[in-house]
Design an enzyme around this catalytic site. Structure first.
Site, PDB file in Angstrom:
ATOM      1  N   ARG A   1       0.817  -4.552 -34.727  1.00 18.24           N
ATOM      2  CA  ARG A   1       1.913  -3.698 -34.241  1.00 18.24           C
ATOM      3  C   ARG A   1       2.891  -3.385 -35.388  1.00 18.24           C
ATOM      4  O   ARG A   1       2.882  -2.309 -35.953  1.00 18.24           O
ATOM      5  CB  ARG A   1       2.611  -4.413 -33.075  1.00 18.24           C
ATOM      6  CG  ARG A   1       3.493  -3.537 -32.228  1.00 18.24           C
ATOM      7  CD  ARG A   1       4.846  -3.247 -32.822  1.00 18.24           C
ATOM      8  NE  ARG A   1       5.646  -4.445 -33.037  1.00 18.24           N
ATOM      9  CZ  ARG A   1       6.782  -4.447 -33.725  1.00 18.24           C
ATOM     10  NH1 ARG A   1       7.241  -3.339 -34.253  1.00 18.24           N
ATOM     11  NH2 ARG A   1       7.453  -5.567 -33.908  1.00 18.24           N
ATOM     12  N   ASP A   2       3.682  -4.370 -35.779  1.00 23.82           N
ATOM     13  CA  ASP A   2       4.669  -4.145 -36.844  1.00 23.82           C
ATOM     14  C   ASP A   2       3.961  -3.745 -38.137  1.00 23.82           C
ATOM     15  O   ASP A   2       4.429  -2.887 -38.898  1.00 23.82           O
ATOM     16  CB  ASP A   2       5.462  -5.445 -37.056  1.00 23.82           C
ATOM     17  CG  ASP A   2       6.846  -5.206 -37.604  1.00 23.82           C
ATOM     18  OD1 ASP A   2       7.062  -4.152 -38.213  1.00 23.82           O
ATOM     19  OD2 ASP A   2       7.711  -6.079 -37.450  1.00 23.82           O
TER      20      ASP A   2
ATOM     21  N   ASN B   1       6.541  -7.820 -43.195  1.00 22.36           N
ATOM     22  CA  ASN B   1       6.893  -9.060 -42.476  1.00 22.36           C
ATOM     23  C   ASN B   1       6.593 -10.256 -43.377  1.00 22.36           C
ATOM     24  O   ASN B   1       5.846 -10.144 -44.343  1.00 22.36           O
ATOM     25  CB  ASN B   1       6.009  -9.201 -41.240  1.00 22.36           C
ATOM     26  CG  ASN B   1       6.312  -8.168 -40.183  1.00 22.36           C
ATOM     27  OD1 ASN B   1       5.911  -7.022 -40.306  1.00 22.36           O
ATOM     28  ND2 ASN B   1       7.017  -8.567 -39.152  1.00 22.36           N
TER      29      ASN B   1
ATOM     30  N   HIS C   1      11.369 -10.439 -42.077  1.00 21.70           N
ATOM     31  CA  HIS C   1      10.698  -9.639 -43.099  1.00 21.70           C
ATOM     32  C   HIS C   1      11.059 -10.232 -44.455  1.00 21.70           C
ATOM     33  O   HIS C   1      12.153 -10.780 -44.638  1.00 21.70           O
ATOM     34  CB  HIS C   1      11.135  -8.175 -42.997  1.00 21.70           C
ATOM     35  CG  HIS C   1      10.493  -7.479 -41.830  1.00 21.70           C
ATOM     36  ND1 HIS C   1       9.465  -6.578 -41.977  1.00 21.70           N
ATOM     37  CD2 HIS C   1      10.708  -7.603 -40.497  1.00 21.70           C
ATOM     38  CE1 HIS C   1       9.075  -6.157 -40.777  1.00 21.70           C
ATOM     39  NE2 HIS C   1       9.820  -6.765 -39.858  1.00 21.70           N
TER      40      HIS C   1
ATOM     41  N   HIS D   1      11.765 -13.674 -36.133  1.00 22.46           N
ATOM     42  CA  HIS D   1      10.921 -12.612 -36.706  1.00 22.46           C
ATOM     43  C   HIS D   1      11.584 -12.188 -38.024  1.00 22.46           C
ATOM     44  O   HIS D   1      12.679 -11.626 -38.009  1.00 22.46           O
ATOM     45  CB  HIS D   1      10.872 -11.458 -35.693  1.00 22.46           C
ATOM     46  CG  HIS D   1      10.210 -10.205 -36.151  1.00 22.46           C
ATOM     47  ND1 HIS D   1       9.054  -9.725 -35.572  1.00 22.46           N
ATOM     48  CD2 HIS D   1      10.537  -9.290 -37.102  1.00 22.46           C
ATOM     49  CE1 HIS D   1       8.716  -8.582 -36.146  1.00 22.46           C
ATOM     50  NE2 HIS D   1       9.602  -8.297 -37.081  1.00 22.46           N
TER      51      HIS D   1
ATOM     52  N   CYS E   1       9.606  -1.315 -40.328  1.00 21.84           N
ATOM     53  CA  CYS E   1      10.055  -0.350 -39.322  1.00 21.84           C
ATOM     54  C   CYS E   1      10.202   1.027 -39.961  1.00 21.84           C
ATOM     55  O   CYS E   1      10.976   1.190 -40.902  1.00 21.84           O
ATOM     56  CB  CYS E   1      11.392  -0.814 -38.724  1.00 21.84           C
ATOM     57  SG  CYS E   1      12.076   0.371 -37.552  1.00 21.84           S
TER      58      CYS E   1
HETATM   59  N1  COA Z   1       4.903   6.307 -24.175  1.00 20.02           N
HETATM   60  C1  COA Z   1       4.349   7.527 -24.355  1.00 20.02           C
HETATM   61  N2  COA Z   1       5.050   8.671 -24.365  1.00 20.02           N
HETATM   62  C2  COA Z   1       6.367   8.584 -24.172  1.00 20.02           C
HETATM   63  C3  COA Z   1       7.016   7.360 -23.977  1.00 20.02           C
HETATM   64  C4  COA Z   1       6.239   6.181 -23.988  1.00 20.02           C
HETATM   65  N3  COA Z   1       6.763   4.987 -23.833  1.00 20.02           N
HETATM   66  N4  COA Z   1       8.331   7.578 -23.821  1.00 20.02           N
HETATM   67  C5  COA Z   1       8.517   8.910 -23.908  1.00 20.02           C
HETATM   68  N5  COA Z   1       7.317   9.530 -24.111  1.00 20.02           N
HETATM   69  C6  COA Z   1       7.081  10.951 -24.259  1.00 20.02           C
HETATM   70  C7  COA Z   1       7.656  11.765 -23.094  1.00 20.02           C
HETATM   71  O1  COA Z   1       6.752  11.820 -22.034  1.00 20.02           O
HETATM   72  C8  COA Z   1       7.907  13.088 -23.736  1.00 20.02           C
HETATM   73  O2  COA Z   1       6.674  13.752 -23.878  1.00 20.02           O
HETATM   74  P1  COA Z   1       6.584  15.371 -23.759  1.00 20.02           P
HETATM   75  O3  COA Z   1       7.446  15.923 -24.839  1.00 20.02           O
HETATM   76  O4  COA Z   1       5.143  15.639 -23.948  1.00 20.02           O
HETATM   77  O5  COA Z   1       7.115  15.695 -22.388  1.00 20.02           O
HETATM   78  C9  COA Z   1       8.341  12.722 -25.156  1.00 20.02           C
HETATM   79  O6  COA Z   1       7.785  11.415 -25.408  1.00 20.02           O
HETATM   80  C10 COA Z   1       9.853  12.669 -25.310  1.00 20.02           C
HETATM   81  O7  COA Z   1      10.394  11.845 -24.292  1.00 20.02           O
HETATM   82  P2  COA Z   1      11.913  11.342 -24.319  1.00 20.02           P
HETATM   83  O8  COA Z   1      12.157  10.479 -23.147  1.00 20.02           O
HETATM   84  O9  COA Z   1      12.808  12.544 -24.503  1.00 20.02           O
HETATM   85  O10 COA Z   1      11.920  10.417 -25.598  1.00 20.02           O
HETATM   86  P3  COA Z   1      12.685  10.582 -26.964  1.00 20.02           P
HETATM   87  O11 COA Z   1      12.137  11.699 -27.748  1.00 20.02           O
HETATM   88  O12 COA Z   1      14.146  10.513 -26.715  1.00 20.02           O
HETATM   89  O13 COA Z   1      12.205   9.229 -27.685  1.00 20.02           O
HETATM   90  C11 COA Z   1      11.459   6.971 -27.387  1.00 20.02           C
HETATM   91  C12 COA Z   1      12.541   7.970 -27.132  1.00 20.02           C
HETATM   92  C13 COA Z   1      12.002   5.612 -27.031  1.00 20.02           C
HETATM   93  C14 COA Z   1      10.242   7.289 -26.532  1.00 20.02           C
HETATM   94  C15 COA Z   1      11.035   7.038 -28.886  1.00 20.02           C
HETATM   95  O14 COA Z   1      12.182   7.029 -29.686  1.00 20.02           O
HETATM   96  C16 COA Z   1      10.146   5.902 -29.299  1.00 20.02           C
HETATM   97  O15 COA Z   1       9.008   5.821 -28.859  1.00 20.02           O
HETATM   98  N6  COA Z   1      10.630   5.014 -30.156  1.00 20.02           N
HETATM   99  C17 COA Z   1       9.849   3.854 -30.582  1.00 20.02           C
HETATM  100  C18 COA Z   1      10.296   3.369 -31.912  1.00 20.02           C
HETATM  101  C19 COA Z   1       9.470   2.209 -32.388  1.00 20.02           C
HETATM  102  O16 COA Z   1       8.403   1.907 -31.912  1.00 20.02           O
HETATM  103  N7  COA Z   1       9.992   1.563 -33.399  1.00 20.02           N
HETATM  104  C20 COA Z   1       9.350   0.450 -34.015  1.00 20.02           C
HETATM  105  C21 COA Z   1       9.620  -0.838 -33.366  1.00 20.02           C
HETATM  106  S1  COA Z   1      11.078  -1.625 -33.998  1.00 20.02           S
HETATM  107 ZN    ZN Z   2       9.669  -6.306 -37.791  1.00 17.95          ZN
END
Ligand code: COA
Ligand code: ZN
Length: 345
Positions: A47-48, A281, A241, A239, A272
């Site tokens: 994942r990370d 990490n 890094h 956790h 990240c």
């Molecule tokens: N899984 C799959 N798709 C997702 C989702 C999820 N958990 N959450 C939102 N989406 C999709 C929506 O369905 C939408 O799709 P569409 O444009 O086809 O309709 C699109 O993503 C935007 O949705 P929205 O709710 O407006 O999300 P956003 O653009 O504001 O993004 C997050 C918010 C949380 C989904 C996004 O920032 C994210 O996934 N961040 C993860 C960061 C990460 O993993 N960091 C590393 C770990 S520290």
């Molecule tokens: Zn991390």
């Protein structure tokens, strides 16, 4: 092939959960007395680690890696993330991976999920544990999750409602818990505020994430001791890094406080994408080596683990930061004729 082999015992740790016993006084003459006898390592490389790779690693290769790690004795994984595939395309195959992975009752597959959509996908994929995450700073939360911390806390409430009663463990992670690359210092009170919210919502445990390697032993002790004192019902996972070269020193600080749950990444990959300056990490093999040398059992076979780390190096096509995979364990020995001789040269 194992070029060197001082195999530690392979055993099953099961999905044991840590507790937060208060700090024991440290003996100067025998530090190992101050350490727990066992620790659980959660492998977060899938994942990370892989979220930071520029190339998408095919699902089949991820599964091969995961199964090889299980063979080496790893029993807890952050297997993938159910996040937006646009935000983290490297993990867009989360559902496929979870569908194809071999299941075993003593292996825990945890997954990250940031919102209700992610939690619904994680539950459908039969994850053993769902980890929701929030940042200790407003700016990193906005960068990472595109929402305020207040809104993220609402998401956490929704997460608790969705997961409660399903038998799936619910865990929370606080990113940038020791400092933020945008805002600088993170106040201890902020960690307490977020952790208290998780405790009230009935979360099973909490991870303090050192997203960009800003933790120090002093900050680790301060945060862990506060949580042990104020929220003893909430087991802590650490956790780190290795961005500033003190990742494993921080592990020792955690051990000295009685923490028994740590996260790390095979080969030391990871980071990240939404935090400037993020690097790998702490490395799983290096931590297993350190723990074994400190009398802390992990149930992981170090030689087998290093084999998998070298396979990962081949897969990613570059040298990885892990050190024990290259140097071998402390008692690796060479034949005398393998080295140059200074005399007469
Ligand atoms: N899984 C799959 N798709 C997702 C989702 C999820 N958990 N959450 C939102 N989406 C999709 C929506 O369905 C939408 O799709 P569409 O444009 O086809 O309709 C699109 O993503 C935007 O949705 P929205 O709710 O407006 O999300 P956003 O653009 O504001 O993004 C997050 C918010 C949380 C989904 C996004 O920032 C994210 O996934 N961040 C993860 C960061 C990460 O993993 N960091 C590393 C770990 S520290
Ligand atoms: Zn991390």
């Amino acid at each position: 092939m194992r070029a060197w082999c001082t195999t530690s015992s392979v055993g099953s740790l099961g999905a044991s959960r840590s507790t937060n016993p208060p700090c024991e006084p440290t003996s100067v003459t025998d530090m190992s007395k101050a350490y727990p006898s066992r620790a659980t390592i959660t492998e977060v490389g899938l994942r990370d680690g892989l979220q930071m790779e520029s190339q998408f690693v095919p699902t089949e290769q991820k599964l091969k890696l995961l199964h090889a790690l299980i063979e080496a004795g790893v029993r807890r994984f952050e297997a993938t993330s159910f996040v937006s595939p646009r935000a983290v395309p490297q993990l867009a195959d989360a559902a496929d991976l979870m569908r194809q992975v071999g299941r075993s009752s003593d292996v825990t597959l945890a997954v990250l999920a940031p919102n209700a959509k992610g939690i619904a996908r994680a539950l459908e994929a039969r994850a053993d544990e769902v980890i929701v995450f929030i940042s200790a700073s407003e700016t990193h939360n906005l960068k990472n999750l595109n929402r305020s911390r207040a809104r993220s806390l609402d998401d956490m409430r929704e997460a608790a409602d969705m997961v409660r009663g399903t038998g799936v463990h619910l865990h929370a992670a606080i990113a940038v818990a020791y400092g933020c690359p945008f805002e600088g210092e993170v106040a201890l009170e902020e960690i307490e505020r977020l952790a208290s919210a998780f405790a009230e919502l009935g979360f099973d445990g909490i991870t303090l994430g050192d997203t960009t390697g800003m933790a120090t032993p002093r900050l680790v002790r301060q945060r862990v001791e506060m949580l042990q004192r104020k929220l003893p019902q909430l087991p802590v996972t650490l956790h780190f890094h290795n961005t500033r070269g003190i990742g494993l020193v921080n592990v020792m600080a955690g051990l000295e406080c009685g923490v028994t749950s740590f996260e790390s990444s095979l080969g030391g990959i990871g980071g990240c994408p939404f935090a400037p300056g993020a690097t790998g990490n702490i490395c799983t093999e290096d931590m297993v080596h350190l723990l074994a040398e400190s009398g802390v059992e992990t149930g992981i076979d170090l030689a087998a683990l290093c084999d998998v780390a070298r396979d990962l190096e081949q897969l990613l096509g570059r040298a990885l930061p892990g050190q024990v995979m290259h140097a071998g364990p402390r008692l690796r020995r060479y034949a005398a004729d393998e080295a140059l001789c200074a005399a007469g040269s």
